[in-house]
Design a protein around this motif. Structure first.
Motif, short mmCIF file in Angstrom:
data_model
loop_
_atom_site.label_atom_id
_atom_site.label_comp_id
_atom_site.label_asym_id
_atom_site.label_seq_id
_atom_site.Cartn_x
_atom_site.Cartn_y
_atom_site.Cartn_z
N GLN A 1 0.96 -1.10 -0.18
CA GLN A 1 0.41 0.38 -0.17
C GLN A 1 0.61 1.03 -0.08
OE1 GLN A 1 -3.77 -0.48 -0.12
NE2 GLN A 1 -2.99 -2.25 -0.82
N LYS A 2 1.88 1.36 1.03
CA LYS A 2 2.88 2.12 0.71
C LYS A 2 3.85 2.30 -0.66
CE LYS A 2 3.42 3.90 5.34
NZ LYS A 2 4.21 4.69 6.42
N THR B 1 3.74 6.00 -3.28
CA THR B 1 4.98 6.33 -3.32
C THR B 1 5.35 6.58 -4.86
OG1 THR B 1 5.63 5.68 -1.67
CG2 THR B 1 7.70 5.94 -3.27
N VAL C 1 8.96 -0.80 5.61
CA VAL C 1 7.88 -0.76 6.04
C VAL C 1 6.85 -1.14 7.56
CG1 VAL C 1 5.36 -0.04 5.56
CG2 VAL C 1 7.26 0.00 4.15
N ASN D 1 1.19 1.83 8.22
CA ASN D 1 0.07 2.86 7.10
C ASN D 1 0.30 3.50 6.98
OD1 ASN D 1 -0.78 4.24 8.67
ND2 ASN D 1 -2.64 2.82 9.37
N GLU D 2 -0.21 3.86 5.15
CA GLU D 2 0.32 4.95 4.87
C GLU D 2 -0.50 6.58 5.38
OE1 GLU D 2 -3.85 2.81 1.97
OE2 GLU D 2 -2.68 2.23 3.76
N ASN E 1 0.98 6.27 8.25
CA ASN E 1 2.24 5.99 9.13
C ASN E 1 1.87 6.21 10.96
OD1 ASN E 1 4.07 7.25 7.71
ND2 ASN E 1 3.88 8.65 7.70
#
Length: 155
Positions: A23-24, A28, A142, A145-146, A148
């Motif tokens: 997901q990250k 990005t 990581v 989550n998106e 942070n």
């Protein structure tokens, strides 16, 4: 100085940590207008030990098909076009750290923090730790989550 990445590798193994990394990586890649390679590595060492060398090609074929189904499922609700999925056979540590980035010119590896227990890490070692120590490209481990935020089960 800002770093722009063009070709991001995201190894996934079905763990929650790997899916956070995926997901990250999507976020990005969208920011950087980058390409994503999503990789699942089937550990052939485990196949040799579990089947004592008695397997024929059908077991490997079934594992590859199952991995493809998993990767296709990851992409089901993804609104991003510049993405490819890959399945490789081999040692996950070396495939992720060396072989795949060399062959696909990845400039960033986004990998989930180890989902292993202390005992599992002691016994087989963490793929994430190996990749972080040995890869020839940038590695982002990581954990959040998106937004942070730690996942609810890690708080």
């Amino acid at each position: 100085m800002s770093q722009e990445y063009e070709n991001i590798l995201v190894p996934v193994d079905g763990s929650k940590e790997a899916e956070l990394a995926f997901q990250k990586a999507l976020a990005t890649a969208k920011r950087n207008d980058a390409h994503i390679d999503v990789l699942n590595v089937i550990d052939t060492r485990a196949m040799a030990y579990n089947f004592a060398g008695m397997s024929n090609g059908s077991i490997a074929y079934q594992l590859v098909e199952k991995a493809k189904d998993y990767l296709d499922g990851l992409l089901d609700n993804v609104d991003f076009e510049n993405i490819d999925i890959h399945v490789r056979l081999g040692n996950p540590k070396t495939v992720i750290a060396f072989d795949f980035p060399r062959d696909h010119h990845n400039d960033l590896i986004m990998i989930g923090a180890s989902g292993l227990s202390r005992m599992q890490r002691a016994m087989i070692g963490s793929v994430t730790s190996f990749v972080n120590r040995n890869a020839h490209v940038d590695v982002l481990v990581v954990r959040t989550n998106e937004d942070n935020q730690l996942p609810k089960d890690k708080k």
